[in-house]
Design a protein around this motif. Structure first.
Motif, PDB file in Angstrom:
ATOM      1  N   GLU A  77       0.816  -0.984  -0.016  1.00 56.10           N
ATOM      2  CA  GLU A  77      -0.063  -0.118   0.104  1.00 56.10           C
ATOM      3  C   GLU A  77       1.167   1.437   0.026  1.00 56.10           C
ATOM      4  O   GLU A  77       0.367   2.335  -0.206  1.00 56.10           O
ATOM      5  N   SER A  90      -4.708   4.501   3.612  1.00 53.97           N
ATOM      6  CA  SER A  90      -5.274   4.190   4.903  1.00 53.97           C
ATOM      7  C   SER A  90      -4.686   4.778   6.171  1.00 53.97           C
ATOM      8  O   SER A  90      -5.346   5.041   7.077  1.00 53.97           O
ATOM      9  N   ARG A 111      -4.896  10.364   4.369  1.00 59.09           N
ATOM     10  CA  ARG A 111      -6.060  10.397   3.272  1.00 59.09           C
ATOM     11  C   ARG A 111      -5.856  11.453   2.520  1.00 59.09           C
ATOM     12  O   ARG A 111      -6.486  12.236   2.015  1.00 59.09           O
TER      13      ARG A 111
END
Length: 162
Positions: A4, A155, A158
């Protein structure tokens, strides 16, 4: 989670402009890192290191040794920032080390005697050339912080739209 992470300048909108910041920081860390291997730089930073509550322990390596160690850290940071243009987690790691580096050097502004003379006079912050030299580190800290935040997973921060 590791998948991520982001390459700071790859994102929607104007994220590509962060590439300018990345490559400027790479050049800065390379030039600062190389300088640490010169006797003049080693002598020049000794007063800052010896007065720092964070890195004064580096004195155990001697003046040249502490400079060499810092030079290796700075060159490693440059390498991580370079690799971070291709590997997302390295983008975050390199910029995070940059944040810590400049937090420490910014602290020298406050911990090194004679750099700043605080007063309530017409010139409330009177700094000498060393103070001017260190003051720029707040900008470099912010650049590394922006790169770090842009590298974190959506996550966590933002700010990213993709």
């Amino acid at each position: 989670m590791l998948k991520e992470f982001n390459i700071a300048e790859r994102g929607a909108g104007s994220y590509w402009l962060l590439a300018i910041l990345r490559w400027v920081m790479v050049l800065i860390f390379i030039s600062f890192g190389i300088q640490k291997f010169t006797p003049q730089s080693a002598e020049g930073i000794a007063v800052y290191i010896s007065n720092s509550p964070f890195v004064s322990w580096l004195g155990i390596f001697g003046i040249r040794g502490e400079a060499y160690l810092l030079g290796v850290v700075e060159l490693t940071t440059a390498a991580l920032l370079t690799a971070g243009a291709f590997v997302p987690i390295l983008s975050a790691l390199g910029s995070m080390i940059g944040v810590f580096t400049f937090m420490i050097t910014w602290s020298f502004f406050f911990t090194t005697p004679g750099v700043v003379k605080w007063s309530l006079s017409t010139d409330p912050i009177a700094w000498n050339l060393a103070g001017e030299f260190l003051y720029k580190d707040i900008v470099l800290l912010c650049v590394c912080l922006v790169l770090f935040l842009a590298s974190l997973p959506k996550s966590v921060v933002r700010l990213r739209t993709r």
